[in-house]
Scaffold this motif. Structure first.
Motif, PDB file in Angstrom:
ATOM      1  N   ASP A  33      48.781  37.080  42.217  1.00 58.27           N
ATOM      2  CA  ASP A  33      48.486  38.178  43.146  1.00 58.27           C
ATOM      3  C   ASP A  33      47.731  37.705  44.376  1.00 58.27           C
ATOM      4  O   ASP A  33      47.728  38.383  45.411  1.00 58.27           O
ATOM      5  CB  ASP A  33      47.639  39.258  42.446  1.00 58.27           C
ATOM      6  CG  ASP A  33      48.492  40.159  41.571  1.00 58.27           C
ATOM      7  OD1 ASP A  33      49.721  40.174  41.764  1.00 58.27           O
ATOM      8  OD2 ASP A  33      47.926  40.838  40.688  1.00 58.27           O
ATOM      9  N   CYS A  34      47.050  36.568  44.277  1.00 55.73           N
ATOM     10  CA  CYS A  34      46.236  36.112  45.416  1.00 55.73           C
ATOM     11  C   CYS A  34      47.135  35.732  46.591  1.00 55.73           C
ATOM     12  O   CYS A  34      48.052  34.924  46.463  1.00 55.73           O
ATOM     13  CB  CYS A  34      45.361  34.923  45.007  1.00 55.73           C
ATOM     14  SG  CYS A  34      44.361  34.309  46.379  1.00 55.73           S
ATOM     15  N   HIS A  36      45.927  34.451  49.390  1.00 56.33           N
ATOM     16  CA  HIS A  36      45.204  33.390  50.136  1.00 56.33           C
ATOM     17  C   HIS A  36      44.733  33.890  51.500  1.00 56.33           C
ATOM     18  O   HIS A  36      44.600  33.112  52.440  1.00 56.33           O
ATOM     19  CB  HIS A  36      46.076  32.137  50.309  1.00 56.33           C
ATOM     20  CG  HIS A  36      46.793  31.748  49.053  1.00 56.33           C
ATOM     21  ND1 HIS A  36      46.124  31.303  47.933  1.00 56.33           N
ATOM     22  CD2 HIS A  36      48.108  31.769  48.722  1.00 56.33           C
ATOM     23  CE1 HIS A  36      47.004  31.068  46.974  1.00 56.33           C
ATOM     24  NE2 HIS A  36      48.214  31.345  47.413  1.00 56.33           N
ATOM     25  N   CYS A  40      38.059  37.844  51.066  1.00 58.76           N
ATOM     26  CA  CYS A  40      36.944  37.867  50.111  1.00 58.76           C
ATOM     27  C   CYS A  40      35.844  36.860  50.463  1.00 58.76           C
ATOM     28  O   CYS A  40      34.715  36.998  49.990  1.00 58.76           O
ATOM     29  CB  CYS A  40      37.462  37.563  48.705  1.00 58.76           C
ATOM     30  SG  CYS A  40      38.419  36.030  48.620  1.00 58.76           S
ATOM     31  N   CYS A  95      39.004  42.517  47.838  1.00 57.51           N
ATOM     32  CA  CYS A  95      40.384  41.995  47.795  1.00 57.51           C
ATOM     33  C   CYS A  95      41.443  43.079  48.023  1.00 57.51           C
ATOM     34  O   CYS A  95      41.520  44.039  47.262  1.00 57.51           O
ATOM     35  CB  CYS A  95      40.622  41.332  46.434  1.00 57.51           C
ATOM     36  SG  CYS A  95      42.278  40.673  46.270  1.00 57.51           S
ATOM     37  N   ALA A  97      44.576  42.721  47.568  1.00 58.25           N
ATOM     38  CA  ALA A  97      45.711  42.512  46.661  1.00 58.25           C
ATOM     39  C   ALA A  97      45.374  42.875  45.215  1.00 58.25           C
ATOM     40  O   ALA A  97      46.220  42.782  44.331  1.00 58.25           O
ATOM     41  CB  ALA A  97      46.160  41.043  46.727  1.00 58.25           C
ATOM     42  N   VAL A  99      43.330  41.360  43.070  1.00 60.47           N
ATOM     43  CA  VAL A  99      43.208  40.229  42.137  1.00 60.47           C
ATOM     44  C   VAL A  99      42.093  40.553  41.129  1.00 60.47           C
ATOM     45  O   VAL A  99      40.957  40.833  41.526  1.00 60.47           O
ATOM     46  CB  VAL A  99      42.883  38.921  42.894  1.00 60.47           C
ATOM     47  CG1 VAL A  99      42.562  37.799  41.926  1.00 60.47           C
ATOM     48  CG2 VAL A  99      44.054  38.531  43.791  1.00 60.47           C
TER      49      VAL A  99
END
Ligand code: SF4
Ligand code: SF4
Length: 443
Positions: A33-34, A36, A40, A95, A97, A99
């Protein structure tokens, strides 16, 4: 074929193990899911202090992925960066996304604890710290020994010889001990609601909270009863497993979670006044998959401030104090409880609440992080104390025993005229007939 999805079945995501074993490795989809994106990074306390990519959430997820793909092993370097993480979950809040960093970290740490042999001194220290801080009886013994250590002059001697400077973990324990002085009295097992009952709650008395801050538990029972709840403090409860889960001792966490589920029963709400315990209990369904009682309990966990903010007890008297609020990581990030403690403070007449800069940045306590990573924890504490001093507040308020212990130690060492207290204590002080504020020594 009509109606058939021409794209075929959803692709199966291969789950490589690499350096991990098959016993609940860090969730592969969670790692993937990260994005990049790096959003964060500015929110991560260890990245702010160390400015190293591998000490950021993105860097740690990258390391987990590299280990799962077999590109790195569970090396000393890998372990170092996982050990330095506070588990504060500020990265989860930031985050975009989703994560699940807290779970990824706990799963990774469980793999490390099973498969990496740490140096003997580190193993002994970890075992001793878990054995003491997650057990009320042993913790009470440690506190008695601490009093003897201080009063007998041994503490002065140990400090004068420079021994503690050479043993930083013992030095950190030495610094924390003076902050611990509390009169402990058993809590009533069953306290009736004042007036018409809204229902029954079961209180997790906790281990650190019960031994180090018993006045917080007493205020919690009194306030909940005056808010209209019957309050049970069931026998047979102990540590909820938070420290074990946090440190990667999953079997230890599971045993304690099962015992907590059995002890706390079927009350309408399971209440805690310790943010770390609440975050762990809310995650019991993940810790004990397939255990329906654990899943039911997880859904009924509430921080005490949530119930009190809904049904504020009164009448409340003016409390002419200036206070500021430090948000415990496991309340604001782990449980997403941000408004309730502030609502309680706002409801106390005469109280002036000054906003704390970086109020949701970790103070360095993080379970027993201040013992395992004393240098980093000290830097985070110093930063927090700077911010607190800048508010001019007489009291810093925070709803977690680890934060209170860390803040009280730091405030005393720096000689700042500021006290650290739980929000329920302030609400209790403002009620008629409950006035231990003088005893609390608020300047
Ligand atoms: S849990 Fe806290 S210390 Fe660890 S990576 Fe996330 S923000 Fe950083
Ligand atoms: S904010 Fe989330 S998606 Fe972006 S780098 Fe951090 S963990 Fe990855």
């Amino acid at each position: 074929m009509p109606g058939r999805d021409l794209a075929g079945p959803a692709p199966v995501v291969a789950r490589p193990l690499g350096a991990f074993d098959a016993d609940r490795p860090p969730d592969w989809e969670g790692i993937l899911d990260c994005l990049h994106c790096g959003i964060c990074l500015p929110q991560c306390p260890t990245y702010q202090v160390l400015e190293q990519e591998m000490d950021s959430p993105r860097g740690r997820v990258y390391l987990m992925r590299a280990a799962a793909e077999g590109r790195v092993g569970l090396t000393d370097n890998f372990v170092l960066h996982m050990d330095r993480c506070l588990g504060c979950r500020a990265c989860e809040t930031a985050c975009p996304a989703g994560v699940p960093f807290g779970r990824l970290l706990e799963e990774t740490r469980a793999q490390i604890e099973r498969r990496v042999r740490r140096p003997l001194a580190a193993r002994l220290f970890r075992r001793a710290a878990l054995g003491v801080f997650a057990d009320r009886r042993r913790l009470a013994m440690l506190l008695s020994l601490g009093r003897l250590y201080r009063r007998s002059g041994l503490q002065r001697l140990a400090r004068a010889t420079g021994l503690l400077a050479r043993l930083p973990r013992l030095g950190a324990l030495d610094r924390l001990l003076p902050a611990v002085e509390a009169e402990r009295r058993p809590l009533p097992a069953d306290t009736p609601a004042a007036g018409a009952s809204r229902g029954t709650v079961a209180l997790l008395a906790g281990c650190v909270q019960a031994e180090l801050f018993p006045e917080v538990n007493r205020a919690t029972v009194m306030l909940l009863a005056r808010a209209g709840y019957r309050v049970l403090v069931p026998e047979g409860q102990g540590c909820c497993g938070a420290l074990h889960a946090h440190w990667g001792d999953r079997p230890g966490a599971e045993v304690r979670a099962r015992r907590t589920v059995a002890a706390l029963g079927e009350a309408a709400w399971v209440v805690t006044n310790a943010a770390g315990c609440g975050a762990t209990m809310r995650d019991y369904a993940h810790l004990l998959p397939g255990d329906l009682a654990a899943a039911r309990l997880a859904g009924r966990v509430r921080d005490v401030t949530e119930l009190l903010a809904e049904h504020l007890p009164g009448p409340r008297q003016p409390l002419p104090l200036t206070v500021t609020y430090h948000e415990p990581c496991h309340l604001v990030h782990g449980q997403r409880v941000r408004a309730a403690p502030r609502a309680i403070l706002d409801a106390i007449p005469g109280l002036r609440v000054v906003e704390l800069e970086e109020s949701d940045l970790c103070c360095g306590s993080a379970g027993v992080y201040n013992l395992t990573q004393p240098e980093l924890a000290g830097r985070l504490l110093a930063r927090k104390l700077d911010r607190i001093a800048a508010t001019g507040a007489q009291v810093v308020v925070s709803g977690n025993p680890g934060c209170l212990l860390q803040l009280r130690t730091g405030l005393a060492e720096r000689g700042l005229p500021v006290r650290a207290h739980h929000p329920v204590e302030l609400l209790a002080w403002s009620l008629d007939g409950w006035a231990p504020i003088a005893a609390a020594g608020v300047p």
